[in-house]
Enzyme design. Structure first.
Site, mmCIF file in Angstrom:
data_model
loop_
_atom_site.group_PDB
_atom_site.id
_atom_site.type_symbol
_atom_site.label_atom_id
_atom_site.label_comp_id
_atom_site.label_asym_id
_atom_site.label_seq_id
_atom_site.Cartn_x
_atom_site.Cartn_y
_atom_site.Cartn_z
ATOM 1 N N THR A 94 6.980 6.853 12.627
ATOM 2 C CA THR A 94 5.642 6.894 13.240
ATOM 3 C C THR A 94 5.273 5.535 13.830
ATOM 4 O OG1 THR A 94 4.915 8.620 11.744
ATOM 5 C CG2 THR A 94 3.196 7.294 12.754
ATOM 6 N N TYR A 149 6.400 -1.822 6.179
ATOM 7 C CA TYR A 149 5.206 -1.626 7.014
ATOM 8 C C TYR A 149 4.962 -2.843 7.910
ATOM 9 C CZ TYR A 149 0.290 -1.100 8.307
ATOM 10 O OH TYR A 149 -0.878 -1.012 9.024
ATOM 11 N N VAL A 194 -8.001 -0.603 -0.618
ATOM 12 C CA VAL A 194 -8.557 -0.880 -1.943
ATOM 13 C C VAL A 194 -10.080 -0.731 -2.007
ATOM 14 C CG1 VAL A 194 -8.796 -3.398 -1.644
ATOM 15 C CG2 VAL A 194 -8.345 -2.458 -3.903
ATOM 16 N N ASP A 218 3.609 -6.585 -1.855
ATOM 17 C CA ASP A 218 2.276 -7.167 -1.648
ATOM 18 C C ASP A 218 2.359 -8.610 -1.140
ATOM 19 O OD1 ASP A 218 0.048 -5.619 -2.046
ATOM 20 O OD2 ASP A 218 -0.605 -6.658 -3.860
HETATM 21 C C1 UD1 Z 1 -2.093 -4.458 4.272
HETATM 22 C C2 UD1 Z 1 -2.389 -5.487 5.357
HETATM 23 C C3 UD1 Z 1 -3.499 -4.971 6.260
HETATM 24 C C4 UD1 Z 1 -3.164 -3.575 6.749
HETATM 25 C C5 UD1 Z 1 -2.953 -2.653 5.576
HETATM 26 C C6 UD1 Z 1 -2.563 -1.249 6.017
HETATM 27 C C7 UD1 Z 1 -1.907 -7.669 4.321
HETATM 28 C C8 UD1 Z 1 -2.477 -8.968 3.894
HETATM 29 N N1 UD1 Z 1 -2.806 -6.756 4.773
HETATM 30 O O1 UD1 Z 1 -3.191 -4.397 3.443
HETATM 31 O O2 UD1 Z 1 -3.664 -5.838 7.355
HETATM 32 O O3 UD1 Z 1 -4.194 -3.105 7.549
HETATM 33 O O4 UD1 Z 1 -1.876 -3.176 4.805
HETATM 34 O O5 UD1 Z 1 -2.430 -0.397 4.941
HETATM 35 O O6 UD1 Z 1 -0.719 -7.439 4.298
HETATM 36 N N2 UD1 Z 1 -4.927 -2.991 -4.908
HETATM 37 C C9 UD1 Z 1 -5.279 -2.892 -6.246
HETATM 38 N N3 UD1 Z 1 -5.565 -1.673 -6.742
HETATM 39 C C10 UD1 Z 1 -5.522 -0.524 -5.999
HETATM 40 C C11 UD1 Z 1 -5.165 -0.643 -4.629
HETATM 41 C C12 UD1 Z 1 -4.859 -1.904 -4.133
HETATM 42 O O7 UD1 Z 1 -5.323 -3.896 -6.972
HETATM 43 O O8 UD1 Z 1 -5.792 0.561 -6.539
HETATM 44 C C13 UD1 Z 1 -4.627 -4.333 -4.372
HETATM 45 C C14 UD1 Z 1 -3.286 -4.411 -3.684
HETATM 46 O O9 UD1 Z 1 -2.242 -4.643 -4.609
HETATM 47 C C15 UD1 Z 1 -3.535 -5.586 -2.720
HETATM 48 C C16 UD1 Z 1 -5.016 -5.477 -2.384
HETATM 49 O O10 UD1 Z 1 -5.582 -4.638 -3.377
HETATM 50 O O11 UD1 Z 1 -3.270 -6.815 -3.372
HETATM 51 C C17 UD1 Z 1 -5.279 -4.850 -1.035
HETATM 52 O O12 UD1 Z 1 -4.515 -3.656 -0.942
HETATM 53 P P1 UD1 Z 1 -4.689 -2.618 0.263
HETATM 54 O O13 UD1 Z 1 -6.117 -2.274 0.440
HETATM 55 O O14 UD1 Z 1 -3.709 -1.525 0.051
HETATM 56 O O15 UD1 Z 1 -4.317 -3.484 1.543
HETATM 57 P P2 UD1 Z 1 -3.090 -4.505 1.866
HETATM 58 O O16 UD1 Z 1 -1.813 -3.976 1.376
HETATM 59 O O17 UD1 Z 1 -3.519 -5.877 1.498
#
Ligand code: UD1
Length: 320
Positions: free
Chosen positions: A94, A143, A187, A275
């Site tokens: 995709t 990704y 998140v 991450d």
């Molecule tokens: C990443 C990219 C972002 C992109 C997104 C698409 C980076 C810095 N950012 O976001 O630009 O738009 O992917 O999906 O790479 N977390 C928890 N608990 C949860 C879910 C998440 O602790 O239940 C933590 C994750 O481990 C992470 C943070 O929250 O450290 C943010 O996670 P998430 O919202 O999934 O976004 P990124 O992976 O940072």
């Protein structure tokens, strides 16, 4: 009146763009396969848009969707770092093949400009903050590689074919309409929903990882500005779109809990594979090239987001 194609127009970011464009009187065609996008995101503009249920991997369908279009806002993607770690092929198809199809479609249809939803994940874990566009990308997750590949294709199509392309590196976008219900949800949406449902969210790692969380309205304005800016300032270039503030997950958790009067502490789990530890953007390139200013800061964005989730998902008795 210009005609726009918004790929992923039923998704979180795409649907905000669609509603803004329709609101100002533009003609909008939406392309979405509804895998992660939702029809409910477009109810307010029903009957005012042309909807094509097409998968990004369908080259012919994408090509046809580009016909007669002036501008393409390419938001469609299979998002999520952990999804791409678990199952890299579907997100590759995709995010890479699909983006290629959009560029080919746009080139053959004579589209004026393509603005692409790139990702801050391109920077990876290298030292040096804030992130500046001149840093060498060091993607970690599949990704991040896929989104970066899309950027390279965008730049190639500008250099080789003269198709005006602009890459906007989004930094953790949040706000109303972000789907909270999947394990792969962002998140902010996930935590807000879990708190509203009385569930206890899990922070992956120690919670001290930082993100430049960016409210959706800032992204919408960045797209509109990048679409209209003179090609000499933007074509073939990459820009960070963020707030320029770093907030930890622990801090984000507390902010949401306070606004939602949620009393339980977070649970902590293992760090998530792929991450990035920290993220913080320098946004002066976008400011200089097309006048981008983050209008809604983290605190205000959090308030607006919580209000929306509360209204939409709070149990009925709490709403009366
Ligand atoms: C990443 C990219 C972002 C992109 C997104 C698409 C980076 C810095 N950012 O976001 O630009 O738009 O992917 O999906 O790479 N977390 C928890 N608990 C949860 C879910 C998440 O602790 O239940 C933590 C994750 O481990 C992470 C943070 O929250 O450290 C943010 O996670 P998430 O919202 O999934 O976004 P990124 O992976 O940072």
């Amino acid at each position: 009146m210009a005609k726009y194609l918004v790929t992923g127009g039923a998704g979180f970011i795409g649907s905000h763009l669609v509603k803004t464009l329709v609101g100002r009187g533009d003609e909008v065609r939406v392309l979405d396969n509804f895998e992660t996008g939702k029809r409910s995101n477009l109810v307010e503009v029903e009957g005012q848009i042309e909807l094509r249920e097409v998968d990004l991997r369908d080259a012919g369908g994408v090509r046809e969707a580009c016909e007669g279009v002036d501008y393409v806002l390419h938001e469609a993607a299979l998002p999520s770092v952990p999804r791409s770690v678990k199952e890299p092929r579907p997100s590759h198809e995709t995010n890479v093949d699909g983006t290629f199809n959009v560029l080919e479609g746009a080139r053959l249809a004579g589209v004026k400009r393509v603005v692409y939803a790139a990702s801050s994940s391109a920077y990876g874990n290298q030292p040096g903050f804030p992130r500046v566009e001149t840093m060498r990308p060091q993607p970690v997750s599949p990704y991040a590689v896929q989104k970066l590949t899309g950027e390279l294709y965008m730049q190639s199509y500008w250099q080789v074919y003269g198709l005006e392309t602009v890459c906007l590196r989004y930094f953790n976008i949040f706000g109303p309409c972000q789907d909270p219900s999947s394990t792969y949800s962002g998140v902010m949406a996930k935590f807000a929903m879990q708190m509203l449902c009385g569930e206890q969210p899990t922070i992956f790692g120690d919670g001290e990882q930082g993100r430049d969380f960016t409210y959706i309205d800032n992204v919408v304005s960045a797209n509109l500005l990048a679409m209209k800016a003179p090609a000499t300032f933007v074509a073939g270039r990459v820009f960070n779109i963020a707030c320029g503030e770093r907030h930890t997950l622990n801090e984000t958790y507390s902010g949401l809990a306070r606004l939602l009067s949620y009393a339980l502490p977070a649970q902590y789990g293992p760090e998530r594979e792929g991450d990035v530890r920290d993220s913080l953007a320098e946004v002066s390139a976008a400011r200089a090239a097309f006048g981008y200013e983050p209008q809604i800061d983290f605190a205000e964005g959090l308030r607006r987001t919580v209000d929306w989730y509360r209204q939409k998902y709070a149990p009925r008795e709490e709403q009366t």
